[in-house]
Scaffold this active site. Structure first.
Site, mmCIF file in Angstrom:
data_model
loop_
_atom_site.group_PDB
_atom_site.id
_atom_site.type_symbol
_atom_site.label_atom_id
_atom_site.label_comp_id
_atom_site.label_asym_id
_atom_site.label_seq_id
_atom_site.Cartn_x
_atom_site.Cartn_y
_atom_site.Cartn_z
ATOM 1 N N HIS A 266 0.869 -1.179 0.000
ATOM 2 C CA HIS A 266 0.000 0.000 0.000
ATOM 3 C C HIS A 266 0.911 1.236 0.000
ATOM 4 C CE1 HIS A 266 -2.827 2.910 1.853
ATOM 5 N NE2 HIS A 266 -3.802 2.066 1.580
ATOM 6 N N ASP B 93 3.026 -4.268 7.998
ATOM 7 C CA ASP B 93 1.793 -3.497 7.813
ATOM 8 C C ASP B 93 0.636 -4.468 8.014
ATOM 9 O OD1 ASP B 93 -0.514 -2.370 6.813
ATOM 10 O OD2 ASP B 93 0.357 -1.732 4.907
ATOM 11 N N GLN C 22 -4.657 -4.985 6.981
ATOM 12 C CA GLN C 22 -5.678 -5.892 6.452
ATOM 13 C C GLN C 22 -5.731 -7.217 7.209
ATOM 14 O OE1 GLN C 22 -8.002 -5.380 4.246
ATOM 15 N NE2 GLN C 22 -7.298 -3.342 3.693
ATOM 16 N N LYS D 116 -10.631 -0.452 10.446
ATOM 17 C CA LYS D 116 -10.785 -1.624 9.579
ATOM 18 C C LYS D 116 -11.128 -2.874 10.385
ATOM 19 C CE LYS D 116 -7.990 0.077 5.788
ATOM 20 N NZ LYS D 116 -6.782 -0.028 4.969
ATOM 21 N N CYS E 22 -4.646 2.489 -3.699
ATOM 22 C CA CYS E 22 -3.406 2.959 -3.061
ATOM 23 C C CYS E 22 -2.263 1.980 -3.293
ATOM 24 C CB CYS E 22 -3.580 3.213 -1.567
ATOM 25 S SG CYS E 22 -4.759 4.497 -1.189
HETATM 26 C C1 LIG Z 1 -5.858 0.699 4.698
HETATM 27 C C2 LIG Z 1 -4.458 0.267 4.580
HETATM 28 C C3 LIG Z 1 -3.401 1.074 5.012
HETATM 29 C C4 LIG Z 1 -3.606 2.472 5.526
HETATM 30 O O1 LIG Z 1 -4.424 2.503 6.639
HETATM 31 P P1 LIG Z 1 -5.004 3.888 7.183
HETATM 32 O O2 LIG Z 1 -6.030 3.477 8.169
HETATM 33 O O3 LIG Z 1 -5.586 4.598 5.992
HETATM 34 O O4 LIG Z 1 -3.887 4.645 7.780
HETATM 35 C C5 LIG Z 1 -2.133 0.573 4.922
HETATM 36 N N1 LIG Z 1 -1.896 -0.643 4.448
HETATM 37 C C6 LIG Z 1 -2.879 -1.467 4.022
HETATM 38 C C7 LIG Z 1 -2.542 -2.836 3.527
HETATM 39 C C8 LIG Z 1 -4.189 -1.027 4.068
HETATM 40 O O5 LIG Z 1 -5.168 -1.816 3.629
#
Ligand SMILES: *Cc1c(COP(=O)(O)O)cnc(C)c1O
Length: 406
Positions: free
Chosen positions: A123, A200, A203, A226, A364
């Site tokens: 992302h 990260d 998800q 999320k 993104c």
């Molecule tokens: C949504 C997402 C982000 C960013 O998260 P935010 O809540 O917008 O800061 C980063 N990495 C992944 C894989 C995402 O799905």
């Protein structure tokens, strides 16, 4: 074990009763943000109605209650990710800010010419902060390729490592492909090179049981919105020794030991990284979301979503000219696709007109789109409250759109 009662779960989400374009709304954009159950919204209300006072500063009763709520949420997050200590749990605005914190602060410990390894499926929030740090500090960024099913090319990833590699940052689950990366195996390799593993987890947390120690993550970032929690809050887990060695990210109140014009000292962990008044309301409500998910059972949520994923995938593959991007074994409940001859945007607009909310575009992840040789996809993603009937409506809508556009 009692039956997974999706209808009972749905009743906790008033938003699922609304209409769009006078059609019953079907929400399949959960990878962008999930909906929020009543108990979490009530936790936000409760704080505003009965407890709102600034944290960490007050001697008064309400400030102490607000502080206790926020620190209880920190303990809840610690337990949720399996960290050793609440010193290792930092509240941020979200995954993006958590990754910016690591990129901007940890990278200041590095030397010009040091290297960072990413993957092409990241992302933008796991790319751009590293690029900004690289530009400031003279670091080198490398990106590992993927296989055609959307799984990480581990051999190529390993081949990118050199004696100058200091850190790797990889998504646990891809927001486009649904690929679940083998973080433990990656982390073991990263550590064997003396480098640091950043993950990260944006998800992952709503679909998988996460244990940062079992995963071998040195940093793990995720967002509350999320995972059925309020927007505006995220968590950065960081291993204590690393956080201790890192300089502060932002300056201001809360993060100091003592301020004077002849020199300022920093607060202890985790406050060193929490400048200013934190979002104590949403942090407290985030804990409610964790308890809510755990109450249902992360494993049972995952099993429900997997069944929807399997069913939807099977049905979609019967639609002529439909291509799914991301077919790695064990993938998460995200389906990116295109209809031959139809622009992703048009497909998304038509789905919306039929009441079905999906995401379209590059998600993104422009470097990934470049690798796939496309501009964007349509993406449907599932959460604990989606149903088989909703999948049926989605498939029927896709058939109509395919007949119209293709
Ligand atoms: C949504 C997402 C982000 C960013 O998260 P935010 O809540 O917008 O800061 C980063 N990495 C992944 C894989 C995402 O799905």
């Amino acid at each position: 074990m009692e039956q997974y009662d999706v209808e009972a779960l749905r009743r906790e989400y008033p938003i699922l009763e609304r209409k769009v374009w006078e059609k019953p709304m079907i929400y399949l954009d959960n990878a962008a943000t999930s909906q929020t159950p009543r108990c979490v919204v009530e936790a936000v209300d409760h704080m505003y109605f009965t407890q709102k006072a600034n944290v960490h500063r007050g001697v008064h009763c309400m400030s102490q209650e607000a502080t206790a709520s926020m620190e209880a949420a920190r303990e809840c997050a610690r337990r949720f990710v399996g960290a050793d200590s609440t010193d290792e749990i930092i509240f941020t605005r979200g995954t993006t800010e958590a990754l910016n914190l690591v990129a901007s602060s940890y990278c200041r410990l590095l030397q010009p010419g040091d290297e960072i390894v990413l993957t092409v499926m990241e992302h933008h929030s796991n790319i751009v902060p590293w690029q900004m740090a690289a530009e400031r500090l003279g670091l080198v960024i490398k990106a590992a390729p993927i296989h055609s099913d959307g799984s990480l090319d581990l051999e190529a990833f390993k081949a990118l490592f050199s004696p100058r590699t200091r850190l790797a940052s990889v998504c646990h689950v891809s927001n486009v492909l649904g690929t679940v990366n083998p973080i433990r195996e990656i982390a073991d390799f990263v550590h064997s090179h003396g480098a640091v593993m950043c993950v990260d987890g944006a998800q992952a947390v709503s679909h998988l049981k996460v244990d940062v120690k079992a995963l071998g993550a040195d940093f793990y970032a995720f967002s509350s919105h999320k995972m059925y929690g309020p927007a505006g809050v995220g968590i950065l887990y960081g291993r204590r020794e690393l956080l201790q060695a890192m300089p502060p990210y932002q300056g201001g109140g809360e993060m100091i030991g003592h301020v004077s014009f002849s020199g300022t000292t920093w607060a202890e962990l985790p406050y060193k990284f929490e400048a200013g008044t934190p979002d104590f309301v949403d942090a407290s409500a985030f804990a409610k979301a964790v308890n809510y998910m755990e109450g249902i059972g992360v494993d049972r949520i995952a099993a429900h979503e997997e069944e929807l994923l399997r069913y939807a995938t099977e049905q979609m593959l019967t639609i002529d000219g439909l291509t799914i991007y991301g077919t790695a074994p064990g993938k998460s409940a995200v389906i990116s696709f295109l209809l031959r001859g139809a622009h992703h945007y048009d497909t998304g607009v038509l789905l919306d007109r039929m009441g079905i909310e999906v995401r379209t575009g590059h998600h993104c992840a422009q470097p990934l789109m470049e690798v796939l040789g496309i501009e964007g996809t349509v993406r449907a993603s599932f959460a604990l409250y989606n149903t088989r009937q909703e999948v049926d409506a989605f498939i029927a809508a896709l058939r109509r759109i395919a007949a119209m556009l293709c």
